[in-house]
Design a protein around this motif. Structure first.
Motif, PDB file in Angstrom:
ATOM      1  N   VAL A 146      -3.071   0.373  -3.861  1.00  0.00           N
ATOM      2  CA  VAL A 146      -2.971  -0.976  -3.300  1.00  0.00           C
ATOM      3  C   VAL A 146      -2.609  -1.954  -4.411  1.00  0.00           C
ATOM      4  O   VAL A 146      -3.161  -1.889  -5.513  1.00  0.00           O
ATOM      5  N   THR A 183       0.827  -1.201   0.000  1.00  0.00           N
ATOM      6  CA  THR A 183       0.000   0.000   0.000  1.00  0.00           C
ATOM      7  C   THR A 183       0.867   1.259   0.000  1.00  0.00           C
ATOM      8  O   THR A 183       1.915   1.301   0.652  1.00  0.00           O
ATOM      9  N   GLU A 216      -9.677  -0.099  -3.467  1.00  0.00           N
ATOM     10  CA  GLU A 216      -8.853   1.103  -3.652  1.00  0.00           C
ATOM     11  C   GLU A 216      -9.709   2.259  -4.156  1.00  0.00           C
ATOM     12  O   GLU A 216      -9.614   3.392  -3.656  1.00  0.00           O
TER      13      GLU A 216
END
Length: 315
Positions: free
Chosen positions: A194, A183, A288
């Protein structure tokens, strides 16, 4: 060849070689520094694409002065350790310190205690919950990071979030043996990226970071990580992206607080203990996206994805 500070003379050498058309890699060989040092120097100290050695040296000296400005004086350190010996809490030590002209934040005190414990010190025993907060440090085996650059040397502007392009990086584990998530969080826009990897191997993490950030390489000034073994390839990452890679103090997750916060939010979509082998890349991108489209109060309730694109277009 290791990272090193450039002297004024070497900066004039770099300028002369640039004029002759040498590449940064060739310059590094002639000047006898690592090529990432040359890339870093040109990225930090060029102005409108022009590298002037005198101006570059002045900028470098100014940054070092600012770094010293933010270091805690020895007298303050002595006061902190004395007050801790009286079993005052870090908050109490900080509060009284401000009243007597020895200002220091309680966050710094916790970092100081953690670092001192890692060196074999006993300050942590003065904290009411020290044995709980720092129990990991007594028996965990930390990776030996080759030639790390401490967060203490990171430019002060990163702390202010006044510049676009400063990133934090971390990894999130799934069920044992099922892989990990790499991340990244950009500090100014709060964009969160991510990527799933098969294992928390340094080479996998290296490749994921480079792949995620390469589309924005012109907007990657710094990357800050913890001291995990998955970041031992930090020099390769810094070189590929033309960025500077810094390491937070041990057991100081608040120094990468934005990424830590996002990782917690990610658990809403990918709970702790999830078998990541059962999660598709589409699932990761969906999570995400959800996080980057959430309005953030700190952004005036704008969305990180929109803010990030605005900064990209303005750069």
């Amino acid at each position: 060849m290791s990272y090193q500070q450039l002297t004024e003379g070497k900066r004039y050498q770099i300028s002369a070689l640039l004029t002759q058309g040498y590449s940064p890699a060739a310059i590094a060989t002639v000047v006898e520094v690592h090529r990432s040092t040359v890339y870093r120097e040109m990225k930090r100290n060029s102005h409108d694409g022009v590298y002037e050695p005198e101006e570059a040296h002045a900028r470098s000296r100014s940054r070092r002065v600012m770094a010293r400005k933010y270091r805690v004086p020895e007298q303050t350190v002595m006061y902190v350790e004395l007050a801790l010996s009286w079993h005052w809490s870090p908050e109490q030590v900080s509060g009284i310190g401000k009243l007597i002209g020895l200002p220091v934040s309680h966050e710094w005190i916790y970092r100081h205690v953690a670092a001192e414990k890692a060196r074999g010190g006993k300050l942590y025993k003065t904290l009411r919950q020290g044995h709980k907060r720092y129990r990991k440090g007594s028996n965990s085996k930390r990776a030996v990071i080759p030639e790390p650059i401490s967060i203490d040397d990171r430019p002060a502007i990163v702390d202010t979030r006044g510049r676009f392009g400063d990133w934090e990086v971390d990894t999130v584990l799934g069920r044992h043996g099922s892989g990990a998530l790499v991340t990244l969080a950009e500090r100014k826009s709060r964009l969160y990226l991510v990527r799933r990897v098969d294992a928390k191997r340094a080479t996998d993490v290296r490749d994921a970071i480079i792949d995620m950030l390469m589309p924005y390489a012109d907007h990657v000034h710094t990357i800050t990580a913890d001291n995990g073994s998955e970041f031992v390839e930090h020099k390769a990452i810094a070189e590929a992206l033309g960025a500077e890679f810094y390491f937070a103090h041990p057991y100081s997750s608040w120094e990468r607080g934005l990424n830590e916060n996002f990782n917690g939010l990610l658990r809403q979509f990918i709970p702790k203990g999830t078998d990541l082998r059962l999660i598709t890349d589409e699932d990761v991108r969906w999570a995400e996206k959800r996080l980057n489209l959430r309005p953030r109060k700190c952004l005036g309730f704008r969305q990180p994805e929109m803010v990030f694109q605005e900064y990209l277009q303005a750069a």
